[in-house]
Motif scaffolding. Structure first.
Motif, PDB file in Angstrom:
ATOM      1  N   LEU A 159      -7.738  22.835  56.397  1.00 37.11           N
ATOM      2  CA  LEU A 159      -8.730  23.903  56.262  1.00 37.11           C
ATOM      3  C   LEU A 159     -10.142  23.391  56.532  1.00 37.11           C
ATOM      4  N   GLU A 160     -10.433  22.182  56.086  1.00 30.31           N
ATOM      5  CA  GLU A 160     -11.749  21.604  56.356  1.00 30.31           C
ATOM      6  C   GLU A 160     -11.940  21.370  57.852  1.00 30.31           C
ATOM      7  N   LEU A 161     -10.920  20.899  58.536  1.00 26.65           N
ATOM      8  CA  LEU A 161     -11.002  20.703  59.984  1.00 26.65           C
ATOM      9  C   LEU A 161     -11.209  22.034  60.708  1.00 26.65           C
ATOM     10  N   LEU A 162     -10.544  23.082  60.242  1.00 21.56           N
ATOM     11  CA  LEU A 162     -10.756  24.402  60.850  1.00 21.56           C
ATOM     12  C   LEU A 162     -12.197  24.851  60.658  1.00 21.56           C
ATOM     13  N   ARG A 163     -12.756  24.635  59.456  1.00 20.51           N
ATOM     14  CA  ARG A 163     -14.159  24.994  59.212  1.00 20.51           C
ATOM     15  C   ARG A 163     -15.083  24.270  60.188  1.00 20.51           C
ATOM     16  N   GLU A 164     -14.779  23.015  60.453  1.00 20.19           N
ATOM     17  CA  GLU A 164     -15.619  22.196  61.333  1.00 20.19           C
ATOM     18  C   GLU A 164     -15.500  22.568  62.805  1.00 20.19           C
ATOM     19  N   HIS A 165     -14.307  22.963  63.229  1.00 20.20           N
ATOM     20  CA  HIS A 165     -14.058  23.095  64.667  1.00 20.20           C
ATOM     21  C   HIS A 165     -14.004  24.518  65.206  1.00 20.20           C
ATOM     22  N   ILE A 166     -13.966  25.531  64.348  1.00 17.70           N
ATOM     23  CA  ILE A 166     -13.937  26.913  64.835  1.00 17.70           C
ATOM     24  C   ILE A 166     -15.354  27.462  64.847  1.00 17.70           C
ATOM     25  N   GLU A 167     -15.752  27.978  66.001  1.00 15.54           N
ATOM     26  CA  GLU A 167     -17.085  28.546  66.138  1.00 15.54           C
ATOM     27  C   GLU A 167     -17.170  29.869  65.385  1.00 15.54           C
ATOM     28  N   ASP A 168     -18.320  30.123  64.796  1.00 11.91           N
ATOM     29  CA  ASP A 168     -18.561  31.378  64.093  1.00 11.91           C
ATOM     30  C   ASP A 168     -19.046  32.400  65.110  1.00 11.91           C
ATOM     31  N   ASP A 169     -18.170  33.340  65.483  1.00 11.68           N
ATOM     32  CA  ASP A 169     -18.530  34.346  66.475  1.00 11.68           C
ATOM     33  C   ASP A 169     -18.798  35.706  65.834  1.00 11.68           C
ATOM     34  N   GLY A 170     -18.897  35.741  64.516  1.00 14.41           N
ATOM     35  CA  GLY A 170     -19.181  36.985  63.821  1.00 14.41           C
ATOM     36  C   GLY A 170     -17.952  37.683  63.276  1.00 14.41           C
ATOM     37  N   ALA A 171     -16.769  37.336  63.747  1.00  5.44           N
ATOM     38  CA  ALA A 171     -15.543  37.936  63.221  1.00  5.44           C
ATOM     39  C   ALA A 171     -15.240  37.315  61.854  1.00  5.44           C
ATOM     40  N   VAL A 172     -14.561  38.077  61.016  1.00  3.42           N
ATOM     41  CA  VAL A 172     -14.103  37.540  59.739  1.00  3.42           C
ATOM     42  C   VAL A 172     -12.915  36.630  60.043  1.00  3.42           C
ATOM     43  N   LEU A 173     -13.023  35.377  59.648  1.00  2.00           N
ATOM     44  CA  LEU A 173     -11.966  34.412  59.934  1.00  2.00           C
ATOM     45  C   LEU A 173     -11.030  34.284  58.738  1.00  2.00           C
ATOM     46  N   HIS A 174      -9.741  34.442  58.995  1.00  2.51           N
ATOM     47  CA  HIS A 174      -8.702  34.266  57.988  1.00  2.51           C
ATOM     48  C   HIS A 174      -7.931  33.010  58.390  1.00  2.51           C
ATOM     49  N   ALA A 175      -8.253  31.903  57.746  1.00  2.00           N
ATOM     50  CA  ALA A 175      -7.636  30.621  58.086  1.00  2.00           C
ATOM     51  C   ALA A 175      -6.696  30.196  56.970  1.00  2.00           C
ATOM     52  N   SER A 176      -5.545  29.677  57.342  1.00  2.00           N
ATOM     53  CA  SER A 176      -4.572  29.227  56.351  1.00  2.00           C
ATOM     54  C   SER A 176      -3.763  28.070  56.918  1.00  2.00           C
ATOM     55  N   ALA A 177      -3.119  27.353  56.006  1.00  2.00           N
ATOM     56  CA  ALA A 177      -2.287  26.225  56.407  1.00  2.00           C
ATOM     57  C   ALA A 177      -1.163  26.056  55.407  1.00  2.00           C
ATOM     58  N   GLU A 178      -0.051  25.544  55.885  1.00  2.00           N
ATOM     59  CA  GLU A 178       1.062  25.232  55.003  1.00  2.00           C
ATOM     60  C   GLU A 178       1.768  23.995  55.523  1.00  2.00           C
ATOM     61  N   VAL A 179       2.293  23.224  54.598  1.00  2.00           N
ATOM     62  CA  VAL A 179       3.117  22.068  54.926  1.00  2.00           C
ATOM     63  C   VAL A 179       4.497  22.355  54.366  1.00  2.00           C
ATOM     64  N   ARG A 180       5.487  22.212  55.190  1.00  2.91           N
ATOM     65  CA  ARG A 180       6.849  22.479  54.743  1.00  2.91           C
ATOM     66  C   ARG A 180       7.737  21.308  55.128  1.00  2.91           C
ATOM     67  N   ASP A 181       8.821  21.162  54.402  1.00  4.33           N
ATOM     68  CA  ASP A 181       9.805  20.147  54.736  1.00  4.33           C
ATOM     69  C   ASP A 181      10.677  20.654  55.874  1.00  4.33           C
ATOM     70  N   LEU A 182      10.918  19.808  56.849  1.00  3.32           N
ATOM     71  CA  LEU A 182      11.863  20.143  57.894  1.00  3.32           C
ATOM     72  C   LEU A 182      13.262  20.184  57.285  1.00  3.32           C
ATOM     73  N   ASP A 183      14.070  21.064  57.784  1.00  3.27           N
ATOM     74  CA  ASP A 183      15.436  21.193  57.292  1.00  3.27           C
ATOM     75  C   ASP A 183      16.217  19.917  57.589  1.00  3.27           C
ATOM     76  N   ALA A 184      17.221  19.655  56.777  1.00  2.00           N
ATOM     77  CA  ALA A 184      18.049  18.465  56.965  1.00  2.00           C
ATOM     78  C   ALA A 184      18.742  18.449  58.326  1.00  2.00           C
ATOM     79  N   SER A 185      18.849  19.607  58.960  1.00  2.00           N
ATOM     80  CA  SER A 185      19.493  19.683  60.276  1.00  2.00           C
ATOM     81  C   SER A 185      18.555  19.263  61.415  1.00  2.00           C
ATOM     82  N   TYR A 186      17.297  19.005  61.127  1.00  3.33           N
ATOM     83  CA  TYR A 186      16.318  18.645  62.160  1.00  3.33           C
ATOM     84  C   TYR A 186      16.774  17.419  62.943  1.00  3.33           C
TER      85      TYR A 186
END
Length: 118
Positions: free
Chosen positions: A86-113
């Motif tokens: 989220l901090e990297l997104l704040r740093e690298h996304i330009e503010d163009d006036g739109a409302v930004l909805h930024a999110s992130a998730e970390v998940r475990d890959l399935d055992a079948s990976y």
């Protein structure tokens, strides 16, 4: 591994290369990933709908980062990683006036990976 996908509204303006470089660095430092194992795909969405707003107005932008890791990282490590994203997104996304909805998730890959390289 890790498998990283960045889904975003097509009109979001950001330096994808610098963002990916920063993200890969965070993965190495926080989650003990190997630099050569980090792979990031960016997928721009043609239409982003938000609530009842007209998507053509472009008043809202969405960015969601999904990181798939082999199982074994603690919840604390995953939380530190999402905060770094989220901090990297704040740093690298330009503010163009739109409302930004930024999110992130970390998940475990399935055992079948599985993967292969050529």
């Amino acid at each position: 591994m890790p498998q990283i996908t960045v889904d975003h509204s097509r009109f979001v303006s950001f330096d994808r290369e610098e963002f990916a470089r920063g993200l890969h660095t965070a993965l190495v430092e926080i989650a003990a990933a190997k630099p050569e194992a980090c792979k990031t795909q960016f997928r721009a969405s043609e239409v982003t709908a938000f609530g009842y707003d007209d998507p053509a107005d472009g008043g809202h932008a969405v960015v969601h980062v999904t990181i798939g890791l082999l199982a074994g990282r603690t919840d604390e490590t995953k939380a530190r990683l999402t905060e770094a994203v989220l901090e990297l997104l704040r740093e690298h996304i330009e503010d163009d006036g739109a409302v930004l909805h930024a999110s992130a998730e970390v998940r475990d890959l399935d055992a079948s990976y599985r993967k292969f390289e050529r």
